[in-house]
Design an enzyme around this catalytic site. Structure first.
Site, PDB file in Angstrom:
ATOM      1  N   GLU A  27       0.541  -1.360   0.045  1.00  0.00           N
ATOM      2  CA  GLU A  27      -0.260  -0.314  -0.124  1.00  0.00           C
ATOM      3  C   GLU A  27       1.509   1.539  -0.244  1.00  0.00           C
ATOM      4  O   GLU A  27       0.463   1.905  -0.934  1.00  0.00           O
ATOM      5  CB  GLU A  27      -0.728  -0.319   0.881  1.00  0.00           C
ATOM      6  CG  GLU A  27      -1.808  -1.072   1.098  1.00  0.00           C
ATOM      7  CD  GLU A  27      -2.869  -0.950   0.233  1.00  0.00           C
ATOM      8  OE1 GLU A  27      -3.123  -0.032  -0.949  1.00  0.00           O
ATOM      9  OE2 GLU A  27      -3.726  -1.971  -0.362  1.00  0.00           O
ATOM     10  N   CYS A  71     -26.190   2.321 -13.483  1.00  0.00           N
ATOM     11  CA  CYS A  71     -25.304   3.685 -13.019  1.00  0.00           C
ATOM     12  C   CYS A  71     -26.031   4.451 -13.722  1.00  0.00           C
ATOM     13  O   CYS A  71     -26.384   4.909 -14.113  1.00  0.00           O
ATOM     14  CB  CYS A  71     -24.134   3.385 -14.229  1.00  0.00           C
ATOM     15  SG  CYS A  71     -23.411   4.956 -14.153  1.00  0.00           S
TER      16      CYS A  71
END
Length: 288
Positions: A35, A206
């Protein structure tokens, strides 16, 4: 709010890329390192550096035992080298505060150097399987389009976590998968410039596509040009110091041929201020 979790989880199960940090047994330390490296750096560049890093320092204690100069040197050309320094400090903190084990609680992760909201939750979710919303740039873009009907997300805000939390299934494992699936969708399908709506598993629900994919503006901060920038000068100084091994370099020899002497001096001063270099008796070296 439409159910985005069911189709996204199903899509991810069949389409997720095979990435090291997604493999069983990768561990919390590997997740934390990945990360740090993935912040503003493409996956393709991170993977070889990640493998080399974890081979050299398989635990936080192993990294903490070496000087920070070695972390900066190993970081090589990943960019934004303060991340290497922060990761080294975090390793020291993990060794000294947590007996060498990467903590699980978000608050404890946030207390480590260099760790913000995203990274803390990513480790808690992807390494430990806990239920938290994880929001990166890709997630924010998917939420902006699918939920809010906007072509691009606005600036990062605390409300991003609430929006993602509202989508999470109640089961911890499914919530972790949805976090990963939303990020993956933004990375490979719902991209910033050329979204592939025809291949999107949530295109039928969407809000942005239902509205006809309008251009609602882009408030994202533009990346400053690298060529000729202070960042480029800083990179040149660090590259020279890394190649000097354990030796210090005379200040007047540090990128002596740089075309802008003032910019060169600014780069050196800023690296010293950031702790990435040390000026000692007329020389410059990586931090000891």
């Amino acid at each position: 709010m439409p159910d985005l979790a069911t189709p996204l989880i199903a899509w991810y199960g069949s389409n997720a890329r095979d990435l090291p940090w997604r493999r069983p047994g990768f561990g919390a330390w590997g997740t934390l390192v990945s990360e740090f490296m993935l912040q503003q750096t493409p996956v393709s560049r991170v993977i070889p550096h990640l493998d080399a890093w974890l081979s050299r320092w398989p635990t936080p204690a192993a990294l903490a035992a070496d000087p920070p100069a070695e972390a900066v040197r190993q970081w090589a050309n990943l960019g934004y080298p303060r991340r290497a320094l922060w990761l080294h400090r975090a390793a020291v903190e993990i060794r000294d505060r947590h007996d060498g084990v990467v903590p699980r609680e978000v608050d404890e992760l946030l207390a480590l150097t260099g760790i913000g909201d995203y990274t803390a939750r990513a480790v808690a979710v992807f390494a430990y399987g806990d239920r938290h919303p994880v929001v990166d740039t890709n997630t924010r873009r998917v939420l902006a389009r699918a939920v809010e009907g906007r072509s691009q997300p606005g600036p990062p805000a605390k409300t991003d976590l609430a929006r993602m939390a509202a989508l999470l299934p109640p089961v911890d494992e499914e919530a972790a998968i949805l976090n990963a699936a939303t990020m993956e969708l933004g990375a490979v399908i719902c991209t910033a410039r050329t979204p592939r709506c025809d291949a999107c598993p949530i295109s039928d629900r969407c809000a942005w596509r239902a509205a006809g994919c309008p251009d609602t503006g882009d408030a994202r901060r533009k990346q400053a040009r690298y060529e000729g920038s202070d960042r480029q000068a800083r990179g040149a100084v660090l590259r020279m110091l890394r190649h000097a091994d354990a030796h210090a370099v005379r200040l007047d020899e540090v990128i002596a041929d740089w075309p802008d002497a003032r910019q060169r001096d600014r780069a050196i001063d800023s690296l010293v201020a950031d702790g990435l270099a040390e000026a000692v008796e007329g020389t410059l070296r990586l931090p000891v």
